[in-house]
Design a protein around this motif. Structure first.
Motif, PDB file in Angstrom:
ATOM      1  N   ALA A 153       0.696  -1.097  -0.117  1.00  0.00           N
ATOM      2  CA  ALA A 153      -0.152  -0.012  -0.178  1.00  0.00           C
ATOM      3  C   ALA A 153       0.897   1.267   0.047  1.00  0.00           C
ATOM      4  CB  ALA A 153      -0.948   0.038   1.458  1.00  0.00           C
ATOM      5  N   ALA A 154       0.833   1.970  -0.968  1.00  0.00           N
ATOM      6  CA  ALA A 154       1.505   3.064  -1.158  1.00  0.00           C
ATOM      7  C   ALA A 154       1.226   4.061  -2.310  1.00  0.00           C
ATOM      8  CB  ALA A 154       2.975   3.008  -1.358  1.00  0.00           C
ATOM      9  N   HIS A 155       1.468   5.523  -2.185  1.00  0.00           N
ATOM     10  CA  HIS A 155       1.429   6.156  -3.480  1.00  0.00           C
ATOM     11  C   HIS A 155       2.421   5.998  -4.220  1.00  0.00           C
ATOM     12  CE1 HIS A 155      -2.161   7.821  -1.988  1.00  0.00           C
ATOM     13  NE2 HIS A 155      -1.744   8.851  -1.085  1.00  0.00           N
ATOM     14  N   THR A 156       2.423   6.140  -5.613  1.00  0.00           N
ATOM     15  CA  THR A 156       3.532   5.753  -6.440  1.00  0.00           C
ATOM     16  C   THR A 156       3.806   6.566  -7.708  1.00  0.00           C
ATOM     17  OG1 THR A 156       2.273   4.252  -7.995  1.00  0.00           O
ATOM     18  CG2 THR A 156       3.253   3.318  -6.012  1.00  0.00           C
ATOM     19  N   ILE A 157       3.034   7.706  -7.741  1.00  0.00           N
ATOM     20  CA  ILE A 157       3.445   8.567  -8.822  1.00  0.00           C
ATOM     21  C   ILE A 157       4.458   9.521  -8.640  1.00  0.00           C
ATOM     22  CG2 ILE A 157       2.244  10.034 -10.564  1.00  0.00           C
ATOM     23  CD1 ILE A 157      -0.254   8.472 -10.170  1.00  0.00           C
ATOM     24  N   CYS A 195       4.615   7.604   7.118  1.00  0.00           N
ATOM     25  CA  CYS A 195       4.072   7.606   8.336  1.00  0.00           C
ATOM     26  C   CYS A 195       3.069   6.464   8.573  1.00  0.00           C
ATOM     27  CB  CYS A 195       3.200   9.020   8.716  1.00  0.00           C
ATOM     28  SG  CYS A 195       4.193  10.152   8.638  1.00  0.00           S
ATOM     29  N   LYS A 196       2.458   5.891   7.711  1.00  0.00           N
ATOM     30  CA  LYS A 196       1.684   4.921   7.806  1.00  0.00           C
ATOM     31  C   LYS A 196       2.224   3.469   7.974  1.00  0.00           C
ATOM     32  CE  LYS A 196      -2.587   7.026   6.016  1.00  0.00           C
ATOM     33  NZ  LYS A 196      -3.629   7.037   4.878  1.00  0.00           N
ATOM     34  N   THR A 197       3.577   3.655   7.234  1.00  0.00           N
ATOM     35  CA  THR A 197       4.409   2.458   7.276  1.00  0.00           C
ATOM     36  C   THR A 197       4.951   2.249   8.964  1.00  0.00           C
ATOM     37  OG1 THR A 197       5.095   2.490   4.831  1.00  0.00           O
ATOM     38  CG2 THR A 197       6.429   1.252   6.542  1.00  0.00           C
ATOM     39  N   LYS A 249      10.128   6.294   0.507  1.00  0.00           N
ATOM     40  CA  LYS A 249      10.407   4.634   0.242  1.00  0.00           C
ATOM     41  C   LYS A 249      11.519   4.567   1.212  1.00  0.00           C
ATOM     42  CE  LYS A 249       6.891   2.842  -1.984  1.00  0.00           C
ATOM     43  NZ  LYS A 249       6.186   1.599  -1.324  1.00  0.00           N
ATOM     44  N   LEU A 250      12.516   5.393   0.850  1.00  0.00           N
ATOM     45  CA  LEU A 250      14.026   5.313   1.629  1.00  0.00           C
ATOM     46  C   LEU A 250      13.718   5.271   3.199  1.00  0.00           C
ATOM     47  CD1 LEU A 250      16.810   4.605   1.668  1.00  0.00           C
ATOM     48  CD2 LEU A 250      17.379   7.008   1.030  1.00  0.00           C
ATOM     49  N   MET A 251      13.077   6.232   3.388  1.00  0.00           N
ATOM     50  CA  MET A 251      12.763   6.291   5.094  1.00  0.00           C
ATOM     51  C   MET A 251      12.357   5.169   5.603  1.00  0.00           C
ATOM     52  SD  MET A 251      11.407  10.499   4.738  1.00  0.00           S
ATOM     53  CE  MET A 251      11.213  10.833   6.614  1.00  0.00           C
ATOM     54  N   SER A 252      11.083   4.473   4.956  1.00  0.00           N
ATOM     55  CA  SER A 252      10.548   3.277   5.320  1.00  0.00           C
ATOM     56  C   SER A 252      11.483   2.172   5.475  1.00  0.00           C
ATOM     57  CB  SER A 252       9.312   2.963   4.349  1.00  0.00           C
ATOM     58  OG  SER A 252       8.372   3.849   4.579  1.00  0.00           O
TER      59      SER A 252
END
Ligand code: UD1
Length: 330
Positions: free
Chosen positions: A76-80, A97-99, A147-150
């Motif tokens: 689950a993520a935004h990807t654009i 944040c949601k991750t 993504k890198l932060m996650s």
């Protein structure tokens, strides 16, 4: 004891739905959580589908408990990318944040395995022809940074707990289920092959080629296009790897060679039988010239053998799905 569950977040989306199909066919006990912001409930072909958000900690905790979840696969993520440049907080909120909240729930519930969808966008503009997993990480857009932060949170949590994880850094995912059962239904597509497929069915008038002055053989951007079913299989193999006791790992997912935008357009024309209208435009913000995966590590760690490393096949499955979609939507 009944079989332990696998939670798939974003399992109604393009890549998640292909993974659900493969895991479901193997008899896995699946619960799919998706808020349907970009996904489609009818793309979930196996398991129990729950409409909801990964940021809803109460819901996530109850699913982890009710399904006795041992492994989480988080799509689950935004990807654009261009949208992430325009609305960075949307990306940090949803993707980062949601991750973090999801990881907290996993930690509290004693989840053992976590497979995370990351991206080649974490490399930014690579200094050499290939991106290695230990190449410098310098994203040039908020999508890549989110993504890198996650990835970083996951690394730190695994170091501090019993969790083990696999981060999969996707290169350019394309193509659709060879059975034609599911595909890429994204409403506002931006990905090259999807956009080209929409042109072939008349959903769009033309394709725009973004940038013809890159330092690449024909001046257009070069990417490592990987068929979605091979990518889905990498998730299956990552799950098996973690269950077998494998250490946490970060792995590129690609084929290790690239095609230019012009080469992709030529292939679309060949498969389509009629040339599409392709117009040359200036570069698009946030696009690096060339991104190709170094793939030794994924082959070494996972028993992953790609089956569809063939641009013609990738394009054909995309065009076939687009025709189906056009017929369905009228
Ligand atoms: C980007 C991300 C990738 C992410 C994906 C999902 C980077 C470096 N990569 O891939 O991690 O998973 O988005 O959104 O940020 N192109 C055209 N015309 C089009 C569309 C694309 O010429 O209409 C060109 C682009 O300029 C690029 C290539 O085609 O050279 C591929 O672009 P695209 O399919 O959008 O994916 P990326 O931007 O590479």
């Amino acid at each position: 004891m009944s079989q332990r569950g696998v939670l798939v977040t974003g399992g109604a989306g393009y890549i998640g739905s292909h993974v659900v199909k493969q895991l479901g066919a193997m008899g896995e006990r699946l619960v799919v959580l998706d808020n349907l912001s970009t996904g489609f409930a009818d793309a979930v072909t196996y398991g129990d589908f729950v409409q909801g958000d990964t940021g809803d900690t109460e819901l996530v905790s109850s699913l982890l408990r009710d399904y006795d979840v041992e492994s989480v696969i988080h799509f689950a993520a935004h990807t654009i990318v261009p949208e992430s440049v325009a609305q960075p907080l949307k990306y940090y909120g949803n993707n980062t944040c949601k991750t973090r909240n999801l990881l907290q729930c996993c930690n509290e519930a004693g989840v053992k395995h976590f497979i995370f969808s990351s991206t080649a966008a974490v490399y930014g503009i690579p200094t050499g022809p290939y991106c290695y997993e230990d190449s410098p990480l310098a994203p040039i857009n908020p999508y890549g940074t989110s993504k890198l932060m996650s990835e970083t949170m996951l690394r730190d949590l695994s170091a501090a707990s019993d969790l083990r994880h696999v981060v999969l850094r996707y290169f350019n995912v394309a193509g659709c289920d060879p059975d034609g059962e599911i595909g890429q239904s994204t409403r506002h597509a931006t990905l090259l092959i999807k956009v080209a497929a929409e042109v072939t069915v008349g959903k769009r008038e033309k394709l725009m080629i973004f940038g013809t002055d890159y330092p690449t053989p024909d001046g257009t951007g070069v990417r490592d296009y990987i068929h979605v079913s091979d990518l889905a299989d990498a998730h299956v193999k990552a799950l098996i790897y973690l269950r077998d006791g494998g250490d946490s790992a970060t792995l590129n997912c690609g084929y290790g060679h690239g095609y230019s935008v012009r080469e992709v357009v030529d292939m679309v024309n060949k498969v389509n039988g009629t040339p599409i209208v392709a117009e040359e435009h200036p570069r698009r913000a946030g696009d690096p010239p060339e991104l190709v995966a170094a793939v030794d590590k994924i082959h070494e760690r996972l028993e992953w053998k790609p089956q569809y490393d063939n641009l013609e096949f990738i394009v054909r499955t995309s065009l076939e799905w687009e025709k189906k979609l056009a017929a369905k939507r009228g």
